[in-house]
Design a protein around this motif. Structure first.
Motif, PDB file in Angstrom:
ATOM      1  N   LEU A  15       0.897  -1.519  -0.368  1.00 33.05           N
ATOM      2  CA  LEU A  15       0.561   0.092  -0.224  1.00 33.05           C
ATOM      3  C   LEU A  15       1.092   1.286  -0.233  1.00 33.05           C
ATOM      4  CD1 LEU A  15      -2.880  -1.135   2.688  1.00 33.05           C
ATOM      5  CD2 LEU A  15      -3.166  -1.032   0.266  1.00 33.05           C
ATOM      6  N   SER A  16       2.134   1.324   0.114  1.00 26.47           N
ATOM      7  CA  SER A  16       2.599   2.477   1.171  1.00 26.47           C
ATOM      8  C   SER A  16       3.520   2.329  -0.401  1.00 26.47           C
ATOM      9  CB  SER A  16       3.882   2.137   2.045  1.00 26.47           C
ATOM     10  OG  SER A  16       3.573   2.135   3.100  1.00 26.47           O
ATOM     11  N   LEU A  17       3.819   1.704  -1.059  1.00 25.32           N
ATOM     12  CA  LEU A  17       4.442   1.116  -2.509  1.00 25.32           C
ATOM     13  C   LEU A  17       3.819   2.219  -3.531  1.00 25.32           C
ATOM     14  CD1 LEU A  17       6.567  -1.703  -2.870  1.00 25.32           C
ATOM     15  CD2 LEU A  17       6.981   0.218  -2.963  1.00 25.32           C
ATOM     16  N   CYS A  18       2.819   1.801  -3.742  1.00 22.15           N
ATOM     17  CA  CYS A  18       1.332   2.339  -4.447  1.00 22.15           C
ATOM     18  C   CYS A  18       0.811   3.824  -4.007  1.00 22.15           C
ATOM     19  CB  CYS A  18      -0.113   1.525  -4.362  1.00 22.15           C
ATOM     20  SG  CYS A  18       0.481   0.243  -4.985  1.00 22.15           S
ATOM     21  N   GLY A  19       1.134   3.933  -2.700  1.00 21.16           N
ATOM     22  CA  GLY A  19       1.094   6.061  -2.797  1.00 21.16           C
ATOM     23  C   GLY A  19      -0.253   5.732  -1.840  1.00 21.16           C
ATOM     24  N   LEU A  20      -0.854   5.071  -1.790  1.00 22.80           N
ATOM     25  CA  LEU A  20      -1.415   4.830  -0.699  1.00 22.80           C
ATOM     26  C   LEU A  20      -1.922   5.540   0.255  1.00 22.80           C
ATOM     27  CD1 LEU A  20      -4.182   1.814  -2.733  1.00 22.80           C
ATOM     28  CD2 LEU A  20      -4.039   4.540  -3.372  1.00 22.80           C
ATOM     29  N   LYS A  21      -2.850   6.071   0.721  1.00 26.02           N
ATOM     30  CA  LYS A  21      -3.143   6.843   2.691  1.00 26.02           C
ATOM     31  C   LYS A  21      -4.326   6.630   2.971  1.00 26.02           C
ATOM     32  CE  LYS A  21       0.790   9.908   2.175  1.00 26.02           C
ATOM     33  NZ  LYS A  21       1.069  10.981   1.663  1.00 26.02           N
ATOM     34  N   ASP A  22      -4.532   6.635   3.959  1.00 27.57           N
ATOM     35  CA  ASP A  22      -5.865   6.786   4.707  1.00 27.57           C
ATOM     36  C   ASP A  22      -7.251   5.312   4.068  1.00 27.57           C
ATOM     37  OD1 ASP A  22      -5.630   8.576   6.409  1.00 27.57           O
ATOM     38  OD2 ASP A  22      -5.630  10.325   5.494  1.00 27.57           O
ATOM     39  N   VAL A  23      -6.399   4.182   3.573  1.00 30.98           N
ATOM     40  CA  VAL A  23      -7.516   3.283   2.871  1.00 30.98           C
ATOM     41  C   VAL A  23      -7.591   1.444   4.191  1.00 30.98           C
ATOM     42  CG1 VAL A  23      -6.554   3.491   0.971  1.00 30.98           C
ATOM     43  CG2 VAL A  23      -4.979   2.181   2.037  1.00 30.98           C
TER      44      VAL A  23
END
Length: 66
Positions: free
Chosen positions: A36-44
Motif C-alpha cells: 500500500l505504501s509503494l502504491c502511494g495510498l493513504k487512509d485506506v
C-alpha cells in the motif's frame, strides 16, 4: 482475526477461516502495508479473508454467480 491500524493511516484486517495451513497473519499484514505504501495510498482499509476450497466455492456462488 487480526485488525490493526498501521502507520500511514492504513487499516488492515486479516482473517483466517481455514485450518489446513498455518498462516502468518502478521507477515501478511506487514507485506500488505508495504505494498500500500509503494502504491502511494493513504487512509485506506484492506481486508484479507483466507478460506478453504468449500468456503471459496460458496463465496463465488453468492457474490459472483459462478
Amino acid at each position: 482475526m487480526m485488525r490493526q491500524q498501521a502507520a500511514g493511516g492504513f487499516t488492515i484486517e486479516v482473517r483466517n477461516l481455514q485450518r489446513k495451513h498455518k498462516i502468518d497473519q502478521g507477515l501478511i499484514r506487514d507485506k500488505s502495508k508495504a505494498i500500500l505504501s509503494l502504491c502511494g495510498l493513504k487512509d485506506v482499509e484492506l481486508s484479507i479473508l483466507i478460506v478453504n476450497n468449500r468456503r471459496i466455492r460458496i463465496l463465488n456462488k453468492t457474490y459472483r454467480g459462478i
